[in-house]
Each structure stands twice: as structure tokens, then as C-alpha cells.
Scaffold this motif. Structure first.
Motif, PDB file in Angstrom:
ATOM      1  N   LEU A 104       0.689  -1.229  -0.029  1.00 49.43           N
ATOM      2  CA  LEU A 104      -0.090  -0.009  -0.020  1.00 49.43           C
ATOM      3  C   LEU A 104       0.825   1.501   0.087  1.00 49.43           C
ATOM      4  N   SER A 105       2.027   1.175   0.832  1.00 50.87           N
ATOM      5  CA  SER A 105       2.910   2.488   0.755  1.00 50.87           C
ATOM      6  C   SER A 105       3.483   2.603  -0.669  1.00 50.87           C
ATOM      7  N   MET A 106       3.664   1.410  -1.254  1.00 52.54           N
ATOM      8  CA  MET A 106       4.315   1.433  -2.285  1.00 52.54           C
ATOM      9  C   MET A 106       3.477   2.049  -3.588  1.00 52.54           C
ATOM     10  N   LEU A 107       2.259   1.761  -3.289  1.00 52.72           N
ATOM     11  CA  LEU A 107       1.320   2.423  -4.255  1.00 52.72           C
ATOM     12  C   LEU A 107       1.132   3.840  -4.261  1.00 52.72           C
ATOM     13  N   ARG A 108       1.010   4.367  -3.038  1.00 48.18           N
ATOM     14  CA  ARG A 108       1.217   5.624  -2.621  1.00 48.18           C
ATOM     15  C   ARG A 108       2.115   6.421  -3.246  1.00 48.18           C
ATOM     16  N   ASP A 109       3.366   5.728  -3.019  1.00 45.78           N
ATOM     17  CA  ASP A 109       4.578   6.542  -3.568  1.00 45.78           C
ATOM     18  C   ASP A 109       4.650   6.618  -5.177  1.00 45.78           C
ATOM     19  N   ILE A 110       3.997   5.484  -5.545  1.00 43.66           N
ATOM     20  CA  ILE A 110       4.404   5.445  -7.313  1.00 43.66           C
ATOM     21  C   ILE A 110       3.159   6.685  -7.829  1.00 43.66           C
ATOM     22  N   GLN A 111       2.170   6.810  -7.172  1.00 48.27           N
ATOM     23  CA  GLN A 111       1.243   7.549  -7.264  1.00 48.27           C
ATOM     24  C   GLN A 111       1.585   9.096  -7.153  1.00 48.27           C
ATOM     25  N   LYS A 112       2.450   9.200  -6.144  1.00 53.91           N
ATOM     26  CA  LYS A 112       3.023  10.609  -5.960  1.00 53.91           C
ATOM     27  C   LYS A 112       4.261  10.914  -7.010  1.00 53.91           C
ATOM     28  N   ALA A 113       4.940   9.957  -7.259  1.00 56.49           N
ATOM     29  CA  ALA A 113       6.075   9.967  -8.435  1.00 56.49           C
ATOM     30  C   ALA A 113       5.299  10.421  -9.816  1.00 56.49           C
ATOM     31  N   LEU A 114       4.273   9.670  -9.948  1.00 60.69           N
ATOM     32  CA  LEU A 114       3.328   9.875 -11.251  1.00 60.69           C
ATOM     33  C   LEU A 114       3.001  11.643 -11.339  1.00 60.69           C
ATOM     34  N   ASN A 115       2.591  11.970 -10.178  1.00 67.99           N
ATOM     35  CA  ASN A 115       1.981  13.353 -10.045  1.00 67.99           C
ATOM     36  C   ASN A 115       3.219  14.149 -10.210  1.00 67.99           C
ATOM     37  N   ALA A 116       4.297  13.922  -9.768  1.00 69.51           N
ATOM     38  CA  ALA A 116       5.664  14.888  -9.818  1.00 69.51           C
ATOM     39  C   ALA A 116       5.962  15.010 -11.123  1.00 69.51           C
ATOM     40  N   ALA A 117       5.854  13.806 -11.968  1.00 66.26           N
ATOM     41  CA  ALA A 117       6.604  13.722 -13.318  1.00 66.26           C
ATOM     42  C   ALA A 117       5.393  14.380 -14.154  1.00 66.26           C
ATOM     43  N   ASN A 118       3.972  14.527 -13.897  1.00 64.58           N
ATOM     44  CA  ASN A 118       2.996  15.117 -14.751  1.00 64.58           C
ATOM     45  C   ASN A 118       2.278  16.168 -13.955  1.00 64.58           C
ATOM     46  N   PRO A 119       2.670  17.326 -13.459  1.00 60.85           N
ATOM     47  CA  PRO A 119       2.293  18.110 -12.644  1.00 60.85           C
ATOM     48  C   PRO A 119       0.985  18.847 -13.263  1.00 60.85           C
ATOM     49  N   SER A 120       0.983  18.939 -14.485  1.00 60.87           N
ATOM     50  CA  SER A 120      -0.282  19.503 -15.014  1.00 60.87           C
ATOM     51  C   SER A 120      -1.658  18.436 -15.217  1.00 60.87           C
ATOM     52  N   GLN A 121      -1.219  17.094 -14.938  1.00 62.39           N
ATOM     53  CA  GLN A 121      -2.285  16.299 -14.864  1.00 62.39           C
ATOM     54  C   GLN A 121      -2.102  15.602 -13.118  1.00 62.39           C
ATOM     55  N   MET A 122      -2.031  16.247 -12.546  1.00 63.34           N
ATOM     56  CA  MET A 122      -2.017  15.951 -11.062  1.00 63.34           C
ATOM     57  C   MET A 122      -3.315  15.476 -10.717  1.00 63.34           C
ATOM     58  N   GLN A 123      -3.173  14.114  -9.865  1.00 64.62           N
ATOM     59  CA  GLN A 123      -4.541  13.630  -9.536  1.00 64.62           C
ATOM     60  C   GLN A 123      -4.279  13.282  -8.056  1.00 64.62           C
ATOM     61  N   GLN A 124      -5.613  13.070  -7.555  1.00 64.66           N
ATOM     62  CA  GLN A 124      -5.664  12.905  -6.046  1.00 64.66           C
ATOM     63  C   GLN A 124      -5.194  11.308  -5.932  1.00 64.66           C
ATOM     64  N   VAL A 125      -4.181  11.160  -4.798  1.00 67.65           N
ATOM     65  CA  VAL A 125      -3.571   9.958  -4.158  1.00 67.65           C
ATOM     66  C   VAL A 125      -4.704   9.046  -3.827  1.00 67.65           C
ATOM     67  N   LEU A 126      -4.925   7.902  -4.200  1.00 69.23           N
ATOM     68  CA  LEU A 126      -6.100   6.943  -4.080  1.00 69.23           C
ATOM     69  C   LEU A 126      -5.477   5.786  -3.158  1.00 69.23           C
ATOM     70  N   SER A 127      -6.470   5.129  -2.161  1.00 67.48           N
ATOM     71  CA  SER A 127      -6.192   4.012  -1.633  1.00 67.48           C
ATOM     72  C   SER A 127      -6.994   2.800  -1.923  1.00 67.48           C
ATOM     73  N   ILE A 128      -6.633   1.609  -1.664  1.00 69.85           N
ATOM     74  CA  ILE A 128      -7.541   0.608  -1.971  1.00 69.85           C
ATOM     75  C   ILE A 128      -8.564   0.401  -0.951  1.00 69.85           C
ATOM     76  N   ILE A 129      -9.875   0.256  -1.367  1.00 66.47           N
ATOM     77  CA  ILE A 129     -10.969   0.327  -0.515  1.00 66.47           C
ATOM     78  C   ILE A 129     -11.497  -1.202  -0.583  1.00 66.47           C
ATOM     79  N   HIS A 130     -12.232  -1.791   0.463  1.00 64.03           N
ATOM     80  CA  HIS A 130     -12.853  -2.994   0.596  1.00 64.03           C
ATOM     81  C   HIS A 130     -14.290  -2.816   0.673  1.00 64.03           C
TER      82      HIS A 130
END
Length: 325
Positions: free
Chosen positions: A117-143
Motif C-alpha cells: 500500500l505504501s508503494m502504491l502511494r509512492d508510485i502515485q506521488k511520483a506520477l503526479n510529480a512527473a506530470n504536474p499538469s495532470q496531477m490527480q488525487q492519491v487513492l487508496s485501496i478500499i474494501h
């Protein structure tokens, strides 16, 4: 409970765990609440709703027979959920159910691994940093939670929204687990990530409808507009789909929606739409019996039903003036 000014107020909660759940007993409890609301709250009861289970339905029917001016619609959030159930009963939806099981297994596994879960959050943050114009909310896995009707749809929708992130995780972290058993399980789950997990096209509109229908301020006109939207949407999908399995599933949804409507107190739903100035008779423009005369007759009959007196002579002209703006 009663609703007033778009807010829900609890009138009474009754513990019936030691009593028989019969229609007569439920009717008695409802009548006690009606009396309390009318005497203590100085409010007039015009509608009663419940789910459509056997004893509840029988109790409501008895009440309407005794008080014919009561409007007694089923809970349409519950009804739409039953439409989902009818869809799942169709044999052609077995592939969809297989995807549901895969998605649920994947969610369970992901949520059991805090590091993942932590890695998923870090990947999303990295994607947002690489594409600031398309920044999206960091999501979590829900059950999904069984008692929440839209939970499965939202949980699976979240997986699809995280598809890019999950693909990156699958490619980068295959050897993250320490022992052979864990690596085998991780490999199995990561392969699920690479599958086309689920198709939510069919149940998406139903999840949206439930969200509207379960609101405390949902009104009769909104229910009928929602039903009309659903039938129109699924007929459009039916025209687009070429797969026989898809068509069978969509036909099952449309038939189930029509079954819900067929046992409704249709007149009050139609009148509620007509008496909404945003709509008036426009949604029924292509139905021949919805002429000015037909609508006037419908509303005059409802007046008689609710007031138990003949409609005043002026009402006929007032209806015509209303329909003509």
C-alpha cells in the motif's frame, strides 16, 4: 423516521427481537407512529415506505386499503439493488462474477500488505510529480462492505482508477516477497493486476441510481426520472453491444426495472413529474394519452383521492393555465 425540509428525523425505534415479525404487528407499530406524529408533531402523514419483503409489503398494503390517500412507494434504493440481484442471476453474467471474485481477492491481498500500500502511494506521488499538469488525487485501496449497496462498485472502480499504478507495481516488484510461499502468492496476485479485471459498464448506471434513490431528500418525481434514465441508458447500451451475453444481461436489467415500475403506484409518480415546473408534461410528450385532457383527468382523480371531496371547479382551469405556463 419522517423527513422534513430534506432532513430525516427519528420518531421511534422499536425492539422486536422477541416478537413475531408479522404484517399485523408491523401495521400496529406503524399506526402508533402515525398517531404520535399527527398528535405530538402536528404533521400530516401523506406517504409511507418500506422495503418490499413479504411481511412489510403485506403491512403496507393493509394500511393503503384502510387509508387509500396514503402514497406507499417501495424503497427504490432497495428496488434498484434488487435489479442488480436479477442481473447477477442471469447465466451470461458468470464471467462478470468471476472478475468480481478476482477483484475481491486482489483487494484483500493488497490491503493485507502495508508495504505494498505504501508503494502504491509512492508510485502515485511520483506520477503526479512527473506530470504536474495532470496531477490527480492519491487513492487508496478500499474494501467492499456488504451492507453498503454501492460499495462493490466503488471498490472495483477504484481498482480501475489505479490501473496504471498497479501495472507499474506489477512490473517493478515481482521479487519483493522474502520466502517462496509469499513470492508464489505475490506472483498470483500480480497476475490478477495484469488481467482486464472487471467490466463495470453494466452496473455503473445502477450504482449512480442507488446513490440518488437512497438520499433522504429523494422525491417521487426524481425516482421516475431515474427509472426513465436507466431504461433509456440500457436500451442505448443494448444497441451498442454485439455480444449475446451482454445483450442477455442488459435485457435482464431492463425487464427487472419494468417489473419494479409495474407494481408501483404509478399515478402519483407521474403526477409528481408533471407538477415539477422543470418538467411538466415534457417527459411524456411521445405518449398519446398525456394530452391536456388526460393530465387534467389524472390530477382531478388524485385530488379526489387525497382530499376525499370533489375537486373545486377552479382546479380544472388552474391545471390548464399551469400546463400552458
Amino acid at each position: 423516521m419522517i423527513t422534513a425540509k430534506c432532513e430525516v428525523h427519528t420518531v421511534r425505534i422499536t425492539d422486536v427481537s422477541l416478537e413475531q415479525k408479522t404484517a399485523d404487528h408491523l401495521k400496529m407499530l406503524i399506526l402508533e407512529v402515525v398517531k404520535e406524529v399527527e398528535v405530538k408533531w402536528k404533521a400530516t402523514i401523506v406517504a409511507i415506505t418500506s422495503d418490499a419483503s413479504g411481511e412489510s409489503w403485506a403491512a403496507i398494503k393493509q394500511l393503503v386499503d384502510e387509508f387509500p390517500w396514503f402514497v406507499a412507494p417501495d424503497c427504490f434504493a432497495h428496488q434498484v439493488n434488487l435489479v442488480v440481484g436479477d442481473y447477477y442471476k442471469v447465466p451470461s453474467t458468470s464471467l462478470f462474477l468471476q472478475y468480481m471474485k478476482k477483484a475481491t481477492d486482489l483487494i484483500t491481498w493488497l490491503r493485507s500488505k502495508t508495504m505494498v500500500l505504501s508503494m502504491l502511494r509512492d508510485i502515485q506521488k511520483a506520477l503526479n510529480a512527473a506530470n504536474p499538469s495532470q496531477m490527480q488525487q492519491v487513492l487508496s485501496i478500499i474494501h467492499a462492505v456488504l451492507t453498503c449497496w454501492t460499495a462493490h462498485y466503488l471498490a472495483f472502480r477504484c481498482l480501475l482508477d489505479l490501473r496504471t499504478t498497479l501495472d507499474i507495481l506489477a512490473k517493478q516488484e515481482r521479487d519483493h516477497s522474502s520466502d517462496a510461499t509469499s513470492r508464489c502468492k505475490a506472483q498470483e496476485m500480480l497476475e490478477l493486476i495484469e488481467d482486464p479485471l472487471i467490466m463495470l459498464t453494466h452496473i455503473g448506471p445502477l450504482a449512480l441510481a442507488i446513490n440518488f434513490a437512497q438520499a433522504a431528500h429523494c422525491c417521487l418525481d426524481e425516482v421516475l426520472i431515474i427509472l426513465g434514465y436507466l431504461v433509456s441508458r440500457y436500451q442505448d447500451l443494448l444497441n451498442m453491444m454485439t455480444s449475446t451475453n451482454d445483450q442477455i444481461g442488459l435485457h435482464a436489467i431492463i425487464n427487472s426495472l419494468e417489473k419494479c415500475w409495474s407494481k408501483s403506484d404509478q399515478t402519483v409518480f407521474i403526477a409528481a413529474v408533471i407538477l415539477n415546473p422543470l418538467y411538466k408534461a415534457k417527459p411524456f410528450a411521445q405518449i398519446c394519452q398525456f394530452t391536456t385532457a388526460g393530465i387534467t383527468s389524472l390530477l382531478l382523480k388524485l385530488w379526489q383521492r387525497f382530499q376525499s371531496t370533489p375537486a373545486p371547479e377552479s382546479l380544472h382551469q388552474e391545471i390548464i393555465n399551469y400546463l400552458q405556463d
